[in-house]
Design an enzyme around this catalytic site. Structure first.
Site, PDB file in Angstrom:
ATOM      1  CE  LYS A 271      -4.472  -1.485   1.533  1.00 11.83           C
ATOM      2  NZ  LYS A 271      -5.553  -1.401   2.493  1.00 11.83           N
TER       3      LYS A 271
ATOM      4  CE  LYS B 266      -5.778  -9.265  -2.565  1.00 15.29           C
ATOM      5  NZ  LYS B 266      -5.865  -8.669  -1.238  1.00 15.29           N
TER       6      LYS B 266
ATOM      7  CE  LYS C 164     -12.316  -4.531  -0.749  1.00 16.02           C
ATOM      8  NZ  LYS C 164     -12.741  -4.043   0.497  1.00 16.02           N
TER       9      LYS C 164
HETATM   10  P1  TYM Z   1     -10.575  -6.569   2.979  1.00 14.31           P
HETATM   11  O1  TYM Z   1     -11.677  -5.588   3.146  1.00 14.31           O
HETATM   12  O2  TYM Z   1      -9.475  -6.245   2.031  1.00 14.31           O
HETATM   13  O3  TYM Z   1     -11.168  -7.962   2.529  1.00 14.31           O
HETATM   14  C1  TYM Z   1     -12.283  -8.545   3.201  1.00 14.31           C
HETATM   15  C2  TYM Z   1     -12.124 -10.054   3.241  1.00 14.31           C
HETATM   16  O4  TYM Z   1     -12.038 -10.584   1.922  1.00 14.31           O
HETATM   17  C3  TYM Z   1     -10.910 -11.436   1.815  1.00 14.31           C
HETATM   18  N1  TYM Z   1     -10.398 -11.363   0.441  1.00 14.31           N
HETATM   19  C4  TYM Z   1     -10.184 -12.432  -0.348  1.00 14.31           C
HETATM   20  N2  TYM Z   1     -10.345 -13.749  -0.110  1.00 14.31           N
HETATM   21  C5  TYM Z   1     -10.049 -14.595  -1.130  1.00 14.31           C
HETATM   22  N3  TYM Z   1      -9.607 -14.189  -2.344  1.00 14.31           N
HETATM   23  C6  TYM Z   1      -9.436 -12.873  -2.617  1.00 14.31           C
HETATM   24  N4  TYM Z   1      -9.017 -12.478  -3.821  1.00 14.31           N
HETATM   25  C7  TYM Z   1      -9.723 -11.925  -1.579  1.00 14.31           C
HETATM   26  N5  TYM Z   1      -9.673 -10.567  -1.513  1.00 14.31           N
HETATM   27  C8  TYM Z   1     -10.082 -10.238  -0.263  1.00 14.31           C
HETATM   28  C9  TYM Z   1      -9.913 -10.888   2.832  1.00 14.31           C
HETATM   29  O5  TYM Z   1      -8.975 -11.864   3.213  1.00 14.31           O
HETATM   30  C10 TYM Z   1     -10.836 -10.512   3.965  1.00 14.31           C
HETATM   31  O6  TYM Z   1     -11.137 -11.643   4.759  1.00 14.31           O
HETATM   32  N6  TYM Z   1      -7.887  -5.782   7.063  1.00 14.31           N
HETATM   33  C11 TYM Z   1      -9.042  -6.451   6.554  1.00 14.31           C
HETATM   34  C12 TYM Z   1     -10.331  -6.054   7.241  1.00 14.31           C
HETATM   35  C13 TYM Z   1     -10.306  -6.214   8.723  1.00 14.31           C
HETATM   36  C14 TYM Z   1     -10.465  -7.419   9.439  1.00 14.31           C
HETATM   37  C15 TYM Z   1     -10.376  -7.050  10.818  1.00 14.31           C
HETATM   38  C16 TYM Z   1     -10.650  -8.735   9.070  1.00 14.31           C
HETATM   39  C17 TYM Z   1     -10.151  -5.209   9.619  1.00 14.31           C
HETATM   40  N7  TYM Z   1     -10.197  -5.696  10.878  1.00 14.31           N
HETATM   41  C18 TYM Z   1     -10.473  -8.000  11.815  1.00 14.31           C
HETATM   42  C19 TYM Z   1     -10.748  -9.691  10.077  1.00 14.31           C
HETATM   43  C20 TYM Z   1     -10.663  -9.313  11.442  1.00 14.31           C
HETATM   44  C21 TYM Z   1      -9.191  -6.108   5.099  1.00 14.31           C
HETATM   45  O7  TYM Z   1      -8.711  -5.103   4.634  1.00 14.31           O
HETATM   46  O8  TYM Z   1      -9.970  -6.962   4.398  1.00 14.31           O
END
Ligand code: TYM
Length: 334
Positions: free
Chosen positions: A115, A197, A200
């Protein structure tokens, strides 16, 4: 563990358009696991501001995400669905945990490095300490299990380290959480470059299926998915495009890989891609319809937001009272 029930916590950022990766990597597992745990499904809006956000847009996206959790099948009567910014314990605990986390540890986080490279003009302190806020989210509810995609594994390991460090100083304060990774959907790859991957923030819209894509768009994107010239459907790292499509298919249908491979043996890539597209569409279209209905029911969604923020705050405050006391802050006089 709270009231003899294991606790599950997870969250998603309210930024960008959610992709099939978010759905299969996280949201779909949340629905499956919901009945077995005391659950907290958080819209992590505080996390979103490490990157500049338009205020009206952020508010809208956060609400849409909350509605999407419900539309995906999570019952807000039984599960706590809420905004992170409505429970002040998240920020308070994050500050405290910052003081038990080393800058060296944060510098090693690959998502921070990625990032920072992407937003070189805004490498703010929040971008670095983001994983500490994530640790606070999880530890605040004494979560036993955290279902996420594999890209969050390093953050989960850091969370465990912070919890263990804190516990070694103050005694048993935090539950040390386990990661939960789904079987097939833990890492969904880009449809245009299966070495990356699905994300978004991908600039190529054909690389990702967005949860709100209509059926024609879904089918068209799968038809264009990058594969290979082998001409056979095998589940192998040598054919990453086909492997990804099989993962998506299995994740949507619940079939195991072996069954899927034999189902498509002798099938051309065109027909296979169409079948994957159909499986994804039948998963997403009902979700989209429920989302549409919810968007029209403002009063209901508002009541979910209010009640669940209160519920989350209740559990968060329980942990915060313990943490404040352990660290040595003066007791509040009531
Ligand atoms: P975020 O918002 O980027 O993604 C949300 C969830 O989607 C999963 N994910 C994927 N899984 C499989 N294949 C992919 N291509 C893919 N892209 C995204 C992510 O692994 C995630 O589970 N930091 C975290 C949000 C967060 C969080 C937390 C999660 C904040 N606090 C506490 C768990 C517990 C994030 O940015 O996810």
């Amino acid at each position: 563990m709270i009231d003899n029930k294991k606790v599950l916590f997870s969250g998603m950022q309210a930024t960008g358009n959610l992709t099939l990766g978010n759905y299969l990597g996280a949201l779909k597992n949340w629905v499956t696991l919901a009945d077995d745990y005391l659950t907290f499904y958080c819209v992590v809006d505080l996390h979103s501001i490490t990157v500049r956000q338009d205020p009206a847009e952020l508010r809208k996206r956060a609400r849409n995400l909350l509605m999407l959790y419900i539309a995906a099948g999570i019952d807000p009567q039984k599960n706590c669905i809420y905004y992170q910014s409505h429970v002040s314990g998240h920020s308070e605990l994050a500050w405290m945990l910052n003081c038990y986390t080393y800058v060296g540890e944060l510098n090693r986080m690959t998502q921070f490095k990625d990032k920072a490279a992407k937003h070189a003009d805004n490498i703010n302190a929040g971008l670095l300490t983001y994983p500490v806020l994530m640790a606070a989210d999880i530890l605040l509810y004494q979560a036993d299990v955290v279902p996420v995609g594999i890209d969050q594994k390093q953050h989960l390991e850091l969370t465990r380290n912070i919890a263990e460090r804190f516990n070694s100083i103050y005694g048993d304060v935090f539950t040390v959480p386990d990661i939960y990774l789904g079987k097939a959907g833990r890492k969904i790859m880009s449809l245009q470059d299966p070495s990356r991957k699905m994300s978004k923030s991908d600039e190529n819209p054909n690389a990702s299926i967005y949860l709100m894509d209509d059926k024609d768009t879904i089918i068209r994107k799968f038809k264009r998915a990058v594969t290979d010239s082998v001409g056979e459907i095998n589940y192998t790292d040598e054919q990453p495009g086909i492997k990804n499509l099989l993962d998506i298919y299995c994740s949507c249908t619940g079939k195991d890989t072996e069954a899927a491979v034999s189902e498509f043996s002798g099938c051309g890539y065109g027909d296979f891609k169409l079948a994957v597209g159909e499986a994804v569409a039948s998963e997403l279209i009902p979700l989209q319809q429920r989302f549409e209905e919810l968007s029209k029911d403002k009063a209901y969604v508002d009541s979910v937001i209010k009640e669940n923020a209160e519920k989350a705050s209740y559990y968060a405050e329980k942990t915060m009272r313990k943490v404040r006391k352990k660290i040595g802050f003066p007791e509040r006089i009531r």
